[in-house]
Design a protein around this motif. Structure first.
Motif, PDB file in Angstrom:
ATOM      1  N   VAL A  56      -0.229 -18.562 -14.341  1.00  0.00           N
ATOM      2  CA  VAL A  56      -0.304 -17.030 -13.224  1.00  0.00           C
ATOM      3  C   VAL A  56      -0.016 -17.020 -12.258  1.00  0.00           C
ATOM      4  O   VAL A  56      -1.189 -17.337 -11.749  1.00  0.00           O
ATOM      5  CB  VAL A  56      -0.976 -16.211 -13.983  1.00  0.00           C
ATOM      6  N   ILE A  57       0.481 -16.635 -11.792  1.00  0.00           N
ATOM      7  CA  ILE A  57       0.355 -16.368  -9.995  1.00  0.00           C
ATOM      8  C   ILE A  57       0.330 -14.869  -9.420  1.00  0.00           C
ATOM      9  O   ILE A  57       1.536 -14.233 -10.215  1.00  0.00           O
ATOM     10  CB  ILE A  57       1.560 -17.046  -9.146  1.00  0.00           C
ATOM     11  N   GLU A  58       0.075 -14.759  -8.699  1.00  0.00           N
ATOM     12  CA  GLU A  58      -0.165 -13.270  -8.487  1.00  0.00           C
ATOM     13  C   GLU A  58       1.428 -12.331  -6.827  1.00  0.00           C
ATOM     14  O   GLU A  58       1.864 -11.294  -7.778  1.00  0.00           O
ATOM     15  CB  GLU A  58      -1.407 -12.785  -7.211  1.00  0.00           C
ATOM     16  N   ASP A  59       1.472 -13.700  -6.555  1.00  0.00           N
ATOM     17  CA  ASP A  59       3.149 -12.751  -5.550  1.00  0.00           C
ATOM     18  C   ASP A  59       3.574 -13.832  -5.051  1.00  0.00           C
ATOM     19  O   ASP A  59       3.498 -15.001  -5.745  1.00  0.00           O
ATOM     20  CB  ASP A  59       2.371 -11.347  -4.652  1.00  0.00           C
ATOM     21  N   LEU A  60       4.895 -13.334  -4.511  1.00  0.00           N
ATOM     22  CA  LEU A  60       6.030 -14.694  -3.826  1.00  0.00           C
ATOM     23  C   LEU A  60       5.415 -14.993  -2.998  1.00  0.00           C
ATOM     24  O   LEU A  60       5.558 -17.010  -3.221  1.00  0.00           O
ATOM     25  CB  LEU A  60       7.063 -14.264  -3.318  1.00  0.00           C
ATOM     26  N   GLU A  61       4.062 -14.558  -1.913  1.00  0.00           N
ATOM     27  CA  GLU A  61       3.638 -15.642  -1.062  1.00  0.00           C
ATOM     28  C   GLU A  61       2.236 -16.626  -2.298  1.00  0.00           C
ATOM     29  O   GLU A  61       3.018 -18.022  -2.005  1.00  0.00           O
ATOM     30  CB  GLU A  61       2.923 -14.974  -0.511  1.00  0.00           C
ATOM     31  N   GLY A  62       2.207 -16.640  -3.058  1.00  0.00           N
ATOM     32  CA  GLY A  62       1.095 -17.538  -3.772  1.00  0.00           C
ATOM     33  C   GLY A  62       2.451 -18.430  -4.963  1.00  0.00           C
ATOM     34  O   GLY A  62       2.429 -19.427  -5.332  1.00  0.00           O
ATOM     35  N   TYR A  63       3.213 -17.577  -4.809  1.00  0.00           N
ATOM     36  CA  TYR A  63       4.485 -18.621  -5.635  1.00  0.00           C
ATOM     37  C   TYR A  63       4.800 -19.734  -4.929  1.00  0.00           C
ATOM     38  O   TYR A  63       5.217 -21.058  -5.091  1.00  0.00           O
ATOM     39  CB  TYR A  63       5.782 -17.790  -6.297  1.00  0.00           C
ATOM     40  N   TRP A  64       5.448 -19.239  -3.927  1.00  0.00           N
ATOM     41  CA  TRP A  64       5.116 -20.842  -2.510  1.00  0.00           C
ATOM     42  C   TRP A  64       4.954 -21.782  -2.811  1.00  0.00           C
ATOM     43  O   TRP A  64       5.480 -22.691  -2.314  1.00  0.00           O
ATOM     44  CB  TRP A  64       5.394 -19.738  -1.773  1.00  0.00           C
ATOM     45  N   GLU A  65       3.656 -21.340  -2.041  1.00  0.00           N
ATOM     46  CA  GLU A  65       2.885 -22.501  -2.641  1.00  0.00           C
ATOM     47  C   GLU A  65       2.112 -22.721  -4.013  1.00  0.00           C
ATOM     48  O   GLU A  65       2.482 -24.939  -3.792  1.00  0.00           O
ATOM     49  CB  GLU A  65       1.133 -21.333  -2.376  1.00  0.00           C
ATOM     50  N   TYR A  66       2.673 -22.266  -4.851  1.00  0.00           N
ATOM     51  CA  TYR A  66       2.103 -23.042  -6.128  1.00  0.00           C
ATOM     52  C   TYR A  66       3.735 -24.598  -6.463  1.00  0.00           C
ATOM     53  O   TYR A  66       3.412 -25.530  -6.706  1.00  0.00           O
ATOM     54  CB  TYR A  66       2.771 -22.948  -7.197  1.00  0.00           C
ATOM     55  N   LEU A  67       4.326 -23.776  -5.524  1.00  0.00           N
ATOM     56  CA  LEU A  67       6.209 -24.712  -5.615  1.00  0.00           C
ATOM     57  C   LEU A  67       5.779 -25.488  -4.514  1.00  0.00           C
ATOM     58  O   LEU A  67       6.244 -26.732  -4.967  1.00  0.00           O
ATOM     59  CB  LEU A  67       7.350 -24.100  -4.913  1.00  0.00           C
ATOM     60  N   THR A  68       5.197 -25.981  -3.572  1.00  0.00           N
ATOM     61  CA  THR A  68       5.581 -27.032  -2.502  1.00  0.00           C
ATOM     62  C   THR A  68       3.698 -27.275  -2.323  1.00  0.00           C
ATOM     63  O   THR A  68       3.723 -28.210  -1.631  1.00  0.00           O
ATOM     64  CB  THR A  68       5.260 -26.059  -1.155  1.00  0.00           C
ATOM     65  N   HIS A  69       2.800 -27.075  -3.497  1.00  0.00           N
ATOM     66  CA  HIS A  69       1.899 -27.499  -2.878  1.00  0.00           C
ATOM     67  C   HIS A  69       2.074 -29.161  -3.561  1.00  0.00           C
ATOM     68  O   HIS A  69       2.841 -29.279  -4.681  1.00  0.00           O
ATOM     69  CB  HIS A  69       0.609 -27.277  -4.151  1.00  0.00           C
TER      70      HIS A  69
END
Length: 138
Positions: A56-69
Motif C-alpha cells: 500500500v503506497i500513498e501516491d505516485l511519488e511514493g510509487y516511484w520510490e518503491y519501484l526504484t528502492h
C-alpha cells in the motif's frame, strides 16, 4: 492510495531455501521502503498463482520510490530467476482517470533506466501488468 499487487508461480524445482530467501526479500522491501504504508506477502489462494504480495503506497511519488528502492531491486535479482508466471496490477481510489497510464509510465521509465532489470523480466515465462516488457506484457 495505491495497492500494488503481485502474484507469481515458481519454476519447477526451485529449492526451498531459494524460495524463502526471495519471500524474505519481498517482506524486507515492505519493511524498509519508506513509502510503503503496509504490506502483506504470502500464499496466493483462489487462482493459478502460488505466492503474492500487496504493498500500500500513498501516491505516485511514493510509487516511484518503491519501484526504484535498492531493496526492491534486490528482490528482483533474487526472485525473478525463480519465477515462471508473474502478474502485477494496481488498485487505487484516486479519481484521476489517467492514473493507470501514469503508473505504467513509471514502470516503463524504470525499465528504460535499468536494462538488466528489463532483461530479467523479459526472461519470465509469462509477465502481465503495468508496462510489462515480457513476452505476454503490454
Amino acid at each position: 492510495m495505491i495497492h500494488h499487487c503481485v502474484r507469481l508461480t515458481l519454476k519447477p524445482g526451485v529449492a526451498p531455501e531459494k524460495l524463502e530467501e526471495a519471500l524474505e526479500s519481498l517482506r524486507h522491501q515492505g519493511e524498509v521502503i519508506p513509502s510503503v504504508r503496509s504490506f502483506l506477502v504470502g500464499r496466493d489462494f483462489g487462482g493459478e498463482y502460488e505466492w503474492g504480495g500487496t504493498y500500500v503506497i500513498e501516491d505516485l511519488e511514493g510509487y516511484w520510490e518503491y519501484l526504484t528502492h535498492p531493496a526492491h531491486r534486490r528482490t528482483d535479482e533474487l526472485g525473478l530467476p525463480l519465477v515462471d508466471k508473474f502478474v502485477s496490477y494496481d488498485v487505487t481510489d484516486d479519481p484521476d482517470p489517467d492514473m493507470g497510464e501514469k503508473i505504467s509510465a513509471l514502470h516503463r521509465r524504470r525499465y528504460e533506466r535499468d536494462p538488466e532489470l528489463a532483461k530479467l523480466v523479459s526472461g519470465l515465462g509469462e509477465y502481465e501488468g503495468s508496462a510489462a516488457p515480457g513476452p505476454h506484457g503490454s
